[in-house]
Motif scaffolding. Structure first.
Motif, mmCIF file in Angstrom:
data_model
loop_
_atom_site.group_PDB
_atom_site.id
_atom_site.type_symbol
_atom_site.label_atom_id
_atom_site.label_comp_id
_atom_site.label_asym_id
_atom_site.label_seq_id
_atom_site.Cartn_x
_atom_site.Cartn_y
_atom_site.Cartn_z
ATOM 1 N N LEU A 149 7.633 -0.966 14.117
ATOM 2 C CA LEU A 149 6.729 -1.873 13.155
ATOM 3 C C LEU A 149 7.083 -1.638 11.852
ATOM 4 C CD1 LEU A 149 3.285 -1.849 14.943
ATOM 5 C CD2 LEU A 149 4.686 -4.079 14.572
ATOM 6 N N HIS A 150 7.030 -0.475 11.246
ATOM 7 C CA HIS A 150 7.377 -0.231 10.013
ATOM 8 C C HIS A 150 8.632 -0.782 9.510
ATOM 9 C CE1 HIS A 150 6.970 3.358 6.714
ATOM 10 N NE2 HIS A 150 6.833 2.065 6.267
ATOM 11 N N LYS A 151 9.602 -0.547 10.165
ATOM 12 C CA LYS A 151 10.920 -1.409 9.974
ATOM 13 C C LYS A 151 10.815 -2.653 9.699
ATOM 14 C CE LYS A 151 13.400 2.761 9.427
ATOM 15 N NZ LYS A 151 13.918 3.270 8.464
ATOM 16 N N CYS A 152 10.308 -3.090 10.503
ATOM 17 C CA CYS A 152 10.088 -4.690 10.630
ATOM 18 C C CYS A 152 9.325 -5.178 9.326
ATOM 19 C CB CYS A 152 9.471 -5.272 11.886
ATOM 20 S SG CYS A 152 10.436 -5.196 13.268
ATOM 21 N N LEU A 153 8.362 -4.506 8.916
ATOM 22 C CA LEU A 153 7.317 -4.854 7.922
ATOM 23 C C LEU A 153 7.768 -4.068 6.540
ATOM 24 C CD1 LEU A 153 4.205 -4.771 10.102
ATOM 25 C CD2 LEU A 153 5.179 -6.896 9.103
ATOM 26 N N ALA A 154 8.766 -3.452 6.456
ATOM 27 C CA ALA A 154 9.216 -2.929 5.209
ATOM 28 C C ALA A 154 9.530 -3.898 4.088
ATOM 29 C CB ALA A 154 10.232 -1.771 5.551
ATOM 30 N N ALA A 155 9.894 -5.153 4.580
ATOM 31 C CA ALA A 155 10.351 -5.772 3.401
ATOM 32 C C ALA A 155 9.143 -6.332 2.711
ATOM 33 C CB ALA A 155 11.315 -6.996 4.112
ATOM 34 N N ASP A 156 8.124 -6.512 3.136
ATOM 35 C CA ASP A 156 6.899 -7.022 2.572
ATOM 36 C C ASP A 156 5.968 -5.907 2.314
ATOM 37 O OD1 ASP A 156 5.068 -8.466 1.035
ATOM 38 O OD2 ASP A 156 5.347 -10.159 2.381
ATOM 39 N N GLN A 157 5.627 -5.266 1.531
ATOM 40 C CA GLN A 157 4.495 -4.397 1.433
ATOM 41 C C GLN A 157 3.631 -4.518 0.283
ATOM 42 O OE1 GLN A 157 4.471 -0.695 3.480
ATOM 43 N NE2 GLN A 157 4.933 -2.644 4.640
ATOM 44 N N ARG A 158 3.125 -5.652 0.066
ATOM 45 C CA ARG A 158 2.460 -6.085 -1.077
ATOM 46 C C ARG A 158 0.920 -5.333 -0.861
ATOM 47 N NH1 ARG A 158 2.741 -12.500 -0.684
ATOM 48 N NH2 ARG A 158 3.412 -11.924 1.358
ATOM 49 N N VAL A 159 0.720 -4.512 -1.753
ATOM 50 C CA VAL A 159 -0.533 -3.705 -1.478
ATOM 51 C C VAL A 159 -1.586 -3.659 -2.312
ATOM 52 C CG1 VAL A 159 -0.925 -1.002 -1.812
ATOM 53 C CG2 VAL A 159 1.205 -1.531 -0.879
ATOM 54 N N ALA A 160 -2.855 -3.726 -1.635
ATOM 55 C CA ALA A 160 -4.028 -3.994 -2.157
ATOM 56 C C ALA A 160 -5.153 -2.739 -1.824
ATOM 57 C CB ALA A 160 -4.704 -5.296 -1.820
ATOM 58 N N CYS A 189 -8.653 1.995 2.180
ATOM 59 C CA CYS A 189 -7.763 2.774 1.130
ATOM 60 C C CYS A 189 -6.691 1.588 0.852
ATOM 61 C CB CYS A 189 -7.041 3.815 2.119
ATOM 62 S SG CYS A 189 -6.341 3.226 3.608
ATOM 63 N N TYR A 190 -5.649 1.965 0.129
ATOM 64 C CA TYR A 190 -4.451 1.037 -0.067
ATOM 65 C C TYR A 190 -3.655 0.720 1.016
ATOM 66 C CZ TYR A 190 -5.830 0.786 -5.119
ATOM 67 O OH TYR A 190 -6.410 0.444 -6.286
ATOM 68 N N ASN A 191 -3.488 -0.485 1.304
ATOM 69 C CA ASN A 191 -2.517 -1.042 2.334
ATOM 70 C C ASN A 191 -1.898 -2.096 1.908
ATOM 71 O OD1 ASN A 191 -2.294 0.910 4.597
ATOM 72 N ND2 ASN A 191 -4.419 0.332 5.155
ATOM 73 N N PRO A 192 -1.130 -2.750 2.653
ATOM 74 C CA PRO A 192 -0.484 -4.033 2.783
ATOM 75 C C PRO A 192 -1.656 -4.994 2.882
ATOM 76 C CG PRO A 192 1.019 -2.949 3.936
ATOM 77 C CD PRO A 192 -0.079 -1.859 3.712
ATOM 78 N N PHE A 193 -1.889 -5.960 2.294
ATOM 79 C CA PHE A 193 -3.217 -6.800 2.442
ATOM 80 C C PHE A 193 -3.388 -7.720 3.687
ATOM 81 C CE2 PHE A 193 -0.560 -9.914 -0.019
ATOM 82 C CZ PHE A 193 -1.033 -11.135 0.814
ATOM 83 N N MET A 194 -2.026 -7.784 4.133
ATOM 84 C CA MET A 194 -1.977 -8.505 5.232
ATOM 85 C C MET A 194 -2.575 -7.816 6.520
ATOM 86 S SD MET A 194 0.807 -8.828 3.146
ATOM 87 C CE MET A 194 2.329 -8.242 3.555
ATOM 88 N N PHE A 195 -2.504 -6.500 6.486
ATOM 89 C CA PHE A 195 -3.009 -5.621 7.406
ATOM 90 C C PHE A 195 -4.688 -6.099 7.736
ATOM 91 C CE2 PHE A 195 -5.270 -2.167 8.772
ATOM 92 C CZ PHE A 195 -4.920 -1.757 10.329
ATOM 93 N N ASP A 196 -5.173 -6.098 6.482
ATOM 94 C CA ASP A 196 -6.654 -6.336 6.301
ATOM 95 C C ASP A 196 -6.981 -7.607 6.972
ATOM 96 O OD1 ASP A 196 -8.706 -4.626 5.682
ATOM 97 O OD2 ASP A 196 -8.935 -5.515 3.633
ATOM 98 N N ILE A 197 -6.206 -8.661 6.523
ATOM 99 C CA ILE A 197 -6.344 -10.061 7.070
ATOM 100 C C ILE A 197 -6.315 -10.031 8.651
ATOM 101 C CG2 ILE A 197 -5.867 -12.307 7.437
ATOM 102 C CD1 ILE A 197 -5.113 -12.102 4.121
#
Length: 315
Positions: A149-160, A189-197
């Motif tokens: 998962l981390h590798k698949c999502l590494a390209a977009d880590q827009r953090v909020a 905590c800070y994370n890619p905002f997509m995770f929160d959604i």
């Protein structure tokens, strides 16, 4: 008067009410920390977040602390119910409020925590489970799944700055002003905002106020139009710029990938909670459902992406 509030699964939460005169009364919220749950988060960091949010006018005030809990201001607003999340008007308010939350400049390191948290919780879960439990839950396979998962999502880590637990019980609405307040920051905590959604979408499958609060109904996962509407409001709420369908669908694709991280994270939370928490909730059955949904959705969401990235994992 002391009233225990249902739906809390990490702490025990009570409403304390007493009369101040014949016509008025005062209320506070008392939170008793769950046993052993410090494995999930840093309590001191949570208190700092709580105080920061209060100063920003984003949440209740901290009124007092004691060794295993705290006293909070009682917000005169209604806690949402499970069905409220599916109300289009309320969903729009949540989307707008979540963007406001993500735009907060919370002091501290702005590195995403979800991957370290997954690895740490996996390690804790393995240390607590019997060999039989670990095999039944496929815990030995989880490390590789997290890395994939981390590798698949590494390209977009827009953090909020993310809430990370946006279930209906952590959202309140003032019926008069229609303003939304997001509460309870244990996991923030800070994370890619997509995770929160993504996590918020996953929570639409839950109703923690039934006779079987651990049972998840994934038929209630929001449909494509619902998800697009939420993202459209989210993207326009602060800038006013109108995103096109391509932008929304691209973001939606990333959000869907992060639902897999949500399933793993809260599945591990359930496994650990089964061993440390005394609250009346079937944590292990909850964990099994989250893991089952992960394995079910993984080929649909990742598909060829995982195969494409498999070469990365073998380098």
């Amino acid at each position: 008067m002391v009233i225990r509030l249902k739906g809390a699964m990490t702490n025990e939460v009570y409403q304390i009410k007493w009369p101040t005169n014949k016509e008025r009364s005062r209320k506070v919220l008392v939170r008793i920390y769950g046993e052993g749950v410090d494995v999930f988060f840093d309590r001191e960091m949570e208190i700092r977040t709580f105080e920061f949010m209060s100063k920003q006018g984003q949440g209740p005030r901290l009124l007092g602390r004691f060794s295993n809990g705290r006293i909070e201001e009682f917000i005169r607003a209604r806690t949402l119910s499970a069905c409220d999340l599916r109300d289009p008007d309320i969903s729009r308010l949540i989307a707008s409020k979540l963007k406001e939350f993500h735009d907060l400049d919370m002091p501290g390191p702005k590195t995403p925590m979800v991957w370290d948290r997954l690895h740490n919780w996996l390690s804790a879960a393995k240390s607590m489970c019997t060999v039989e439990e670990a095999q039944a839950l496929r815990l030995d396979a989880m490390g590789k799944e997290i890395e994939t998962l981390h590798k698949c999502l590494a390209a977009d880590q827009r953090v909020a700055f993310c809430h990370n637990d946006l279930q209906y019980g952590n959202i309140m609405i003032d019926e008069d002003t229609r303003s939304i307040t997001i509460i309870d920051y244990e996991y923030a905590c800070y994370n890619p905002f997509m995770f929160d959604i993504a996590n918020h979408f996953c929570e639409m499958a839950a109703d923690y106020h039934t006779e079987t609060p651990h049972v998840l109904e994934y038929t209630k996962y929001p449909g494509l139009d619902e998800r697009r509407r939420f993202l459209h409001v989210y993207l326009t709420s602060s800038s006013g710029n109108q995103p096109n369908y391509l932008e929304i669908d691209k973001l939606l694709e990333e959000v869907e990938k992060y639902t897999l991280a949500s399933h793993l994270l809260w599945g591990l939370w359930g496994v650990i909670s089964e061993h440390v928490n005394e609250i009346d909730f079937d944590y292990m059955e909850y964990a099994k459902q989250r893991f089952q949904e992960y394995w079910l959705q993984k080929p649909k969401i990742l598909g060829s992406i995982e195969l494409k990235d498999s070469s990365i994992l073998t380098k």
